[in-house]
Motif scaffolding. Structure first.
Motif, PDB file in Angstrom:
ATOM      1  N   UNK A 134      -0.585   1.295 -12.609  1.00  0.00           N
ATOM      2  CA  UNK A 134      -0.143   1.374 -14.051  1.00  0.00           C
ATOM      3  C   UNK A 134       0.667   0.174 -14.139  1.00  0.00           C
ATOM      4  N   UNK A 135      -0.062  -1.115 -14.735  1.00  0.00           N
ATOM      5  CA  UNK A 135       0.947  -2.397 -14.950  1.00  0.00           C
ATOM      6  C   UNK A 135       2.261  -1.913 -15.689  1.00  0.00           C
ATOM      7  N   UNK A 136       2.347  -0.988 -16.866  1.00  0.00           N
ATOM      8  CA  UNK A 136       3.387  -0.455 -17.520  1.00  0.00           C
ATOM      9  C   UNK A 136       4.552  -0.195 -16.755  1.00  0.00           C
ATOM     10  N   UNK A 137       4.084   0.701 -15.655  1.00  0.00           N
ATOM     11  CA  UNK A 137       5.059   1.266 -14.713  1.00  0.00           C
ATOM     12  C   UNK A 137       5.758   0.192 -14.084  1.00  0.00           C
ATOM     13  N   UNK A 138       4.658  -0.835 -13.621  1.00  0.00           N
ATOM     14  CA  UNK A 138       5.258  -1.929 -12.887  1.00  0.00           C
ATOM     15  C   UNK A 138       6.487  -2.612 -13.661  1.00  0.00           C
ATOM     16  N   UNK A 139       6.065  -2.959 -14.849  1.00  0.00           N
ATOM     17  CA  UNK A 139       6.934  -3.777 -15.867  1.00  0.00           C
ATOM     18  C   UNK A 139       8.247  -3.071 -16.093  1.00  0.00           C
ATOM     19  N   UNK A 140       8.147  -1.679 -16.242  1.00  0.00           N
ATOM     20  CA  UNK A 140       9.368  -0.902 -16.501  1.00  0.00           C
ATOM     21  C   UNK A 140      10.280  -1.023 -15.062  1.00  0.00           C
ATOM     22  N   UNK A 145       0.825  -1.168  -0.113  1.00  0.00           N
ATOM     23  CA  UNK A 145       0.029  -0.037   0.051  1.00  0.00           C
ATOM     24  C   UNK A 145       0.917   1.104  -0.225  1.00  0.00           C
ATOM     25  N   UNK A 146       2.140   1.188   0.352  1.00  0.00           N
ATOM     26  CA  UNK A 146       2.989   2.380   0.412  1.00  0.00           C
ATOM     27  C   UNK A 146       4.259   2.105  -0.241  1.00  0.00           C
ATOM     28  N   UNK A 147       4.495   2.830  -1.382  1.00  0.00           N
ATOM     29  CA  UNK A 147       5.529   2.681  -2.015  1.00  0.00           C
ATOM     30  C   UNK A 147       6.640   3.960  -1.938  1.00  0.00           C
ATOM     31  N   UNK A 148       6.317   4.637  -1.277  1.00  0.00           N
ATOM     32  CA  UNK A 148       7.342   5.949  -1.076  1.00  0.00           C
ATOM     33  C   UNK A 148       8.149   6.120   0.285  1.00  0.00           C
ATOM     34  N   UNK A 149       9.166   6.188  -0.004  1.00  0.00           N
ATOM     35  CA  UNK A 149      10.329   6.542   1.088  1.00  0.00           C
ATOM     36  C   UNK A 149       9.490   7.758   2.085  1.00  0.00           C
ATOM     37  N   UNK A 150       8.950   8.630   1.572  1.00  0.00           N
ATOM     38  CA  UNK A 150       8.235   9.630   2.562  1.00  0.00           C
ATOM     39  C   UNK A 150       7.219   9.129   3.424  1.00  0.00           C
ATOM     40  N   UNK A 165      -0.557  -9.181 -11.208  1.00  0.00           N
ATOM     41  CA  UNK A 165       0.490  -8.989 -10.283  1.00  0.00           C
ATOM     42  C   UNK A 165       0.675  -7.392  -9.943  1.00  0.00           C
ATOM     43  N   UNK A 166       0.880  -6.775 -10.867  1.00  0.00           N
ATOM     44  CA  UNK A 166       1.036  -5.302 -10.653  1.00  0.00           C
ATOM     45  C   UNK A 166      -0.206  -4.697  -9.665  1.00  0.00           C
ATOM     46  N   UNK A 167      -1.359  -5.142 -10.281  1.00  0.00           N
ATOM     47  CA  UNK A 167      -2.566  -4.553  -9.122  1.00  0.00           C
ATOM     48  C   UNK A 167      -2.318  -4.962  -7.794  1.00  0.00           C
ATOM     49  N   UNK A 168      -2.225  -6.288  -7.636  1.00  0.00           N
ATOM     50  CA  UNK A 168      -1.886  -6.996  -6.265  1.00  0.00           C
ATOM     51  C   UNK A 168      -0.806  -6.152  -5.715  1.00  0.00           C
ATOM     52  N   UNK A 169       0.017  -5.636  -6.210  1.00  0.00           N
ATOM     53  CA  UNK A 169       1.273  -4.843  -5.257  1.00  0.00           C
ATOM     54  C   UNK A 169       0.940  -3.576  -5.316  1.00  0.00           C
ATOM     55  N   UNK A 170      -0.267  -3.026  -5.541  1.00  0.00           N
ATOM     56  CA  UNK A 170      -0.737  -1.453  -5.344  1.00  0.00           C
ATOM     57  C   UNK A 170      -0.010  -0.681  -6.397  1.00  0.00           C
ATOM     58  N   UNK A 171       0.255  -1.070  -7.562  1.00  0.00           N
ATOM     59  CA  UNK A 171       0.654  -0.342  -8.856  1.00  0.00           C
ATOM     60  C   UNK A 171      -0.664  -0.099  -9.723  1.00  0.00           C
ATOM     61  N   UNK A 227      11.798  -1.020  -3.339  1.00  0.00           N
ATOM     62  CA  UNK A 227      11.708  -1.729  -4.579  1.00  0.00           C
ATOM     63  C   UNK A 227      12.103  -3.181  -4.391  1.00  0.00           C
ATOM     64  N   UNK A 228      13.244  -3.441  -3.652  1.00  0.00           N
ATOM     65  CA  UNK A 228      13.616  -4.894  -3.504  1.00  0.00           C
ATOM     66  C   UNK A 228      12.564  -5.908  -2.873  1.00  0.00           C
ATOM     67  N   UNK A 229      12.022  -5.109  -2.132  1.00  0.00           N
ATOM     68  CA  UNK A 229      10.677  -6.115  -1.398  1.00  0.00           C
ATOM     69  C   UNK A 229       9.559  -6.177  -2.144  1.00  0.00           C
ATOM     70  N   UNK A 230       9.341  -5.123  -2.835  1.00  0.00           N
ATOM     71  CA  UNK A 230       8.286  -5.223  -3.973  1.00  0.00           C
ATOM     72  C   UNK A 230       8.451  -6.143  -4.993  1.00  0.00           C
ATOM     73  N   UNK A 231       9.761  -5.969  -5.437  1.00  0.00           N
ATOM     74  CA  UNK A 231      10.185  -7.335  -6.606  1.00  0.00           C
ATOM     75  C   UNK A 231      10.283  -8.575  -6.059  1.00  0.00           C
ATOM     76  N   UNK A 232      10.614  -8.592  -4.872  1.00  0.00           N
ATOM     77  CA  UNK A 232      10.696  -9.981  -4.042  1.00  0.00           C
ATOM     78  C   UNK A 232       9.125 -10.694  -4.272  1.00  0.00           C
ATOM     79  N   UNK A 233       8.319  -9.810  -3.698  1.00  0.00           N
ATOM     80  CA  UNK A 233       7.009 -10.460  -3.843  1.00  0.00           C
ATOM     81  C   UNK A 233       6.355 -10.613  -5.243  1.00  0.00           C
TER      82      UNK A 233
END
Length: 287
Positions: free
Chosen positions: A260-266, A196-201, A252-258, A231-237
């Motif tokens: 935009x699937x294209x952004x996830x793939x990049x 649910x939270x991808x930001x360092x802030x 997979x992208x949506x399940x991880x809170x992304x 990012x490493x934790x997200x990539x592990x899952x």
């Protein structure tokens, strides 16, 4: 519903019933012998496991990372960690399976240790770890008065023995410090909120630090930025889902809170060096 990674109460036992005891203790041989000493990749929901191998050995896959097991060796496996074994025949040792709430109860007086058990680890076993596990095994077999309380107390001792052994495998900082406490808090929060939270802030604010302070701390202790650790934790899952489920890349992208699937793939390609589809095709599911 998409097929998921096998998720067991105990390996091979389906069902969603509440865990029937304070904890479970069994020999490695009792379950592995009937499965030709091979345990396929699986995970446990809200169950933490400790292993002690006294003789024999083999290998373990922990989220796709393989470790050789040379006894005496001890293993700690948090809930939802995908793991599988190839034991040598007649390997001797013990498996302790503990509901997360019992482990949390056992660590009430030492809450700073909780973060120590958020990641799996393989370490050489100390006599203290072996003694704690054998004491648990003895108590688990009986039905004496105050059994739950005594087992919970023994789990706390085992966790402390493990934490002491794990210390040298964690951070370079040897003494207790505010920096280490903040970092442990961040890692524990990350484990709870990475979907649910991808930001360092966001994590910095939750801990009460500035983004710059948390980033500086992460770099000093781990050599990686806060964003890189997230990012490493997200990539592990993501890798878990790509290898062990049939979800599409978008799912997979949506399940991880992304959003935009294209952004996830990049992001996946930047971190892993392959597209999600190419990674899925390149991985073998068994050790």
């Amino acid at each position: 519903m998409q097929p998921d990674i096998p998720n067991y109460a105990l390996y091979g036992e389906e069902g969603t019933a509440l865990f029937p005891d304070t904890m479970h203790c069994e020999s490695i041989a009792s379950r592995s012998r009937q499965l030709d000493w091979r345990i396929a990749p699986h995970r446990h929901h809200r169950l933490h496991q400790f292993f002690l191998l006294e003789s024999g050995g083999g290998s373990i896959a922990l989220d796709g990372q393989f470790h050789e097991l040379i006894p005496p060796v001890a293993i700690t496996i948090p809930h939802l960690t995908v793991h599988g074994f190839r034991f040598h025949k007649e390997t001797q040792g013990w498996v302790i399976t503990i509901p997360q709430q019992v482990l949390d109860e056992a660590l009430k007086s030492t809450p700073d240790l909780i973060a120590e058990f958020s990641t799996p680890a393989v370490v050489s076993a100390t006599p203290e770890i072996a003694a704690s596990i054998k004491q648990i095994e003895t108590e688990h077999r009986n039905s004496r008065k105050s059994r739950h309380g005594y087992l919970t107390h023994l789990v706390g001792i085992l966790a402390i023995d493990f934490a002491r052994r794990l210390e040298q495998h964690r951070f370079d900082i040897q003494k207790k410090s505010p920096e280490k406490t903040h970092l442990q808090t961040f890692l524990a929060l990350l484990e709870e909120r990475y979907m649910e939270c991808h930001s360092a802030g966001g994590y910095a604010a939750a801990i009460g630090l500035t983004t710059q302070h948390l980033n500086r701390l992460c770099q000093q202790v781990t050599g990686r930025t806060t964003s890189k650790i997230i990012q490493e934790r997200l990539m592990l899952e993501a890798k878990r889902s790509l290898v062990y489920t049939r979800m599409s890349v978008s799912e997979v992208a949506y399940s991880l809170g992304f959003t935009d699937p294209a952004h996830f793939s990049r992001l996946f390609r930047q971190n892993i060096g392959l597209s999600p589809k190419a990674f899925r095709n390149s991985i073998e599911l068994v050790p």
